[in-house]
Each structure stands twice: as C-alpha cells, then as structure tokens.
Design an enzyme around this catalytic site. Sequence first.
Site, PDB file in Angstrom:
ATOM      1  N   TYR A 142       0.829  -1.216   0.000  1.00 38.12           N
ATOM      2  CA  TYR A 142       0.000   0.000   0.000  1.00 38.12           C
ATOM      3  C   TYR A 142       0.862   1.264   0.000  1.00 38.12           C
ATOM      4  CZ  TYR A 142      -4.658  -1.972   0.904  1.00 38.12           C
ATOM      5  OH  TYR A 142      -5.863  -2.613   0.799  1.00 38.12           O
ATOM      6  N   LYS A 181       3.423 -15.158   2.029  1.00 40.28           N
ATOM      7  CA  LYS A 181       3.621 -15.826   0.742  1.00 40.28           C
ATOM      8  C   LYS A 181       5.127 -16.000   0.613  1.00 40.28           C
ATOM      9  CE  LYS A 181       2.009 -17.530  -3.129  1.00 40.28           C
ATOM     10  NZ  LYS A 181       1.123 -18.708  -3.208  1.00 40.28           N
ATOM     11  N   ASP A 211      -2.715 -18.234   0.177  1.00 35.10           N
ATOM     12  CA  ASP A 211      -3.704 -18.942  -0.646  1.00 35.10           C
ATOM     13  C   ASP A 211      -4.361 -20.072   0.142  1.00 35.10           C
ATOM     14  OD1 ASP A 211      -1.181 -20.078  -0.652  1.00 35.10           O
ATOM     15  OD2 ASP A 211      -1.192 -20.676  -2.761  1.00 35.10           O
ATOM     16  N   ASP A 268      -6.242  -7.109   4.330  1.00 37.99           N
ATOM     17  CA  ASP A 268      -7.407  -6.470   3.715  1.00 37.99           C
ATOM     18  C   ASP A 268      -8.315  -7.521   3.100  1.00 37.99           C
ATOM     19  OD1 ASP A 268      -9.003  -4.364   2.583  1.00 37.99           O
ATOM     20  OD2 ASP A 268      -8.004  -4.733   0.661  1.00 37.99           O
ATOM     21  N   ASP A 270     -12.133  -9.256   4.669  1.00 40.40           N
ATOM     22  CA  ASP A 270     -13.415  -9.223   3.944  1.00 40.40           C
ATOM     23  C   ASP A 270     -13.958 -10.636   3.741  1.00 40.40           C
ATOM     24  OD1 ASP A 270     -13.359  -6.439   3.641  1.00 40.40           O
ATOM     25  OD2 ASP A 270     -14.093  -6.550   1.575  1.00 40.40           O
TER      26      ASP A 270
HETATM   27  C1  IPM Z   1     -10.287  -1.264   4.255  1.00 40.95           C
HETATM   28  C2  IPM Z   1     -10.552  -0.662   2.900  1.00 40.95           C
HETATM   29  C3  IPM Z   1      -9.424   0.281   2.556  1.00 40.95           C
HETATM   30  C4  IPM Z   1      -8.163  -0.539   2.465  1.00 40.95           C
HETATM   31  C5  IPM Z   1      -9.635   1.105   1.291  1.00 40.95           C
HETATM   32  C6  IPM Z   1     -10.922   1.879   1.343  1.00 40.95           C
HETATM   33  C7  IPM Z   1      -8.470   2.011   1.014  1.00 40.95           C
HETATM   34  O1  IPM Z   1     -10.734  -1.656   1.948  1.00 40.95           O
HETATM   35  O2  IPM Z   1     -10.155  -0.501   5.229  1.00 40.95           O
HETATM   36  O3  IPM Z   1     -10.222  -2.480   4.355  1.00 40.95           O
HETATM   37  O4  IPM Z   1      -7.886  -1.154   1.427  1.00 40.95           O
HETATM   38  O5  IPM Z   1      -7.420  -0.568   3.453  1.00 40.95           O
HETATM   39 MG    MG Z   2     -10.839  -3.604   2.793  1.00 37.71          MG
END
Ligand code: IPM
Ligand code: MG
Length: 356
Positions: free
Chosen positions: A142, A189, A221, A245, A249
Amino acid sequence: MSVRIAVLPGDGIGPEVVAAAQRVLQRIADIGGYTFVFEEALLGGCAIDATGSPLPDRTLGVCEDSDAILLGAVGGPRWSDPSLPVRPEQGLLGLRQHFTLFANLRPVKVFPALIPHAPLRPELLADGVDILFVRELTGGIYFGERREQGSGDSAYDTLYYTVAEVERVAHVAFKAAQQRRRKVTSVDKANVLAAMRLWRRTVHNVARDYPDVELEDVLVDACTMHLMRRPASFDVILADNMFGDILSDESATLAGSLGMLPSASLGEGTFGLYEPIHGSAPDIAGKGIANPIGTILSAAMLLRYSLGLAEEASLIEQAVETVLESGLRTADINLGGQKAASTAEMTDAILAQLPA
Ligand code: IPM
Ligand code: MG
C-alpha cells in the site's frame, strides 16, 4: 473524565451509521458522567467536493486535537473514476499514515443468532468463530514505491517491509493472543516473495518472546481455504496490509454481513481510529436502512482501547448480542418473513438494552 472525539462521517451511509454510534457513545457518557466532546470534520469524497482534498488540513487538525477518531466510510461512484488525480481513499490512507496507526484490529465474531445468515454450513460455525485479525496498516504494498504514467504501458507497486515494521505489529498480535486463546497464525507468501520471507523470519524471532503462544505459518492462498473449512480453529491471524485487507473481507462472510464488523487502528499510544470494515454502500445511502452494528461495535472498541472503558465496551457488545437474539434484523441480515428494521430502530433497540 473529559475526552475529545473526532467524528469523520465521510460518504454514503457513513453519516447514518456514525450518527447511530454517536448516540450510543453519548449514552455511555451520560451513564458514567463523562464528557465526550464530538468535533465533526470532512474526509473522503465530501472533503474533495468541499476543499479539493480528501484529507483537508482542518480535518488533520481536529484529529490531532482528539483522543480518538470515529469514522464512517469513504468513497462512492462520483469519485471512483481511476483517472481522477485525487480519490477519497487517499484521505483514509493518509490518516492511517499520518498517525502511524500500524496495527489494524478486526475482530470477526459470529453471533450465534446470525449463523443462519452465513453462507457456510451451520456445523462449521457451531464451534464458535472468534478470530482477531491483526493487519499491518502503514506499510507493505500500500505504501511502497509506485509508478503510474497516465495511460503508459507499464506500472508498478512495491511490496517493501522493514524488520522494525513487522516486529511492532507482530508484538501486537502476540500480546493479543496472550489475552485470548494463545495462538497466532501468521499469513505470508514466503514461498514466492522476498518481503514475505523477511516477514516470516521476523515473526518467528518475535515469537521467542512469547513462549506461551503457539505460532502457525500459513500461506495466504491456503489461508483463504482454511478460513472457510475450519474457521473455529483460528485465534489471532497476523497478516500484512494487503493480505489482511482481503482475508478480513472474506471472513466477514462468516459473520453473516459486512455490516456487522468493527475495527480499530492503533499506533504506539492509546490514540486510535475506529471504523466499521464496510464501505460507503452508495446504493442504500440516505435511505436510513444501513446496519449500524459495525460502527456501534467500533465505538465499543474506541471505549476499550482509547479510553480504557472496557466495562462500558462490554455493555455495548452485550446489548448488540441481546438485540440480535431478540430477532431484530436490519435488511442485510434479514432472511425475510419480517419487516427489516431501520438504522434508527436498530439503534433504539440497542440503546434500550443499556442503562438509562
Ligand atoms: C479497508 C478498505 C481500505 C483498504 C480502502 C478503502 C483504502 O478496503 O479498510 O479495508 O484497502 O485498506
Ligand atoms: Mg478492505
């Protein structure tokens, strides 16, 4: 006790869910006789519209003068054209970097009442899923060097870590595990990437300070699969910025809805940034139907980590659990058969479980 809380509602449903969490925080202040001074500021798309910058100086100033930040969400279709020079997400990344909030805590807890909402077979969740993601938040790909030349035919991003960056977040993970079930799963990884070999080596060195904590290495993975097949076996999952990240999710599906999950972003001290892990959900913005629970649970984390009010945090978490057990559901966690609760109705119900 008097504290200052910067409130950054952001875009889309951000203002709706932040208003809900603010009501809950205000109730905690009333119960305890505390003074919470809320100061609002712009972040993300709304800040671009008003000032041209996703992270205006005034917003930074308000945050610097605060003990903690409560944030909604940033982004939306109006600002998502990749050719635009400034994007809402830069505001969020800028905040994380400015305050060196290197440890992102994302608890994924499956409330038993929501097991029917998860896409996994109920028996995989029956053992009780309680994972704490510790995601590195201010380094890695990032923030590595990148090159992007208009519509040129190449571009790159750099995955770069120093030992010190990995060490500090690894300590957070091991310390958290000591308070929990004493297991850290480190995701990398290392079979392909040099920075990930440094990651693994450093995590193992840090682990020597925590002989009471079991350390498991998992390739990213394979981890995506294990999360779906044996979610109850994880305690703390330590991951770099990008893998954390993605995996957080993925894990949100276990909880039944992205709308349920809170997060805390912390640095060395008690200052922190608290936000739900969901986005700005432009499709339902302004309708008053967003699930406020992720943000309300983020407010609970704010009480626990920045203000040292662990009991009050537990009160909120217990209130959420009780309301879910009562069957009340916002649209994202409603299986049908009943009218979905609005954001305000869900918040009222949670407030009703707290002392008056
Ligand atoms: C998160 C989001 C952010 C990230 C984006 C909005 C920049 O997906 O906080 O998980 O990738 O960190
Ligand atoms: Mg995110």
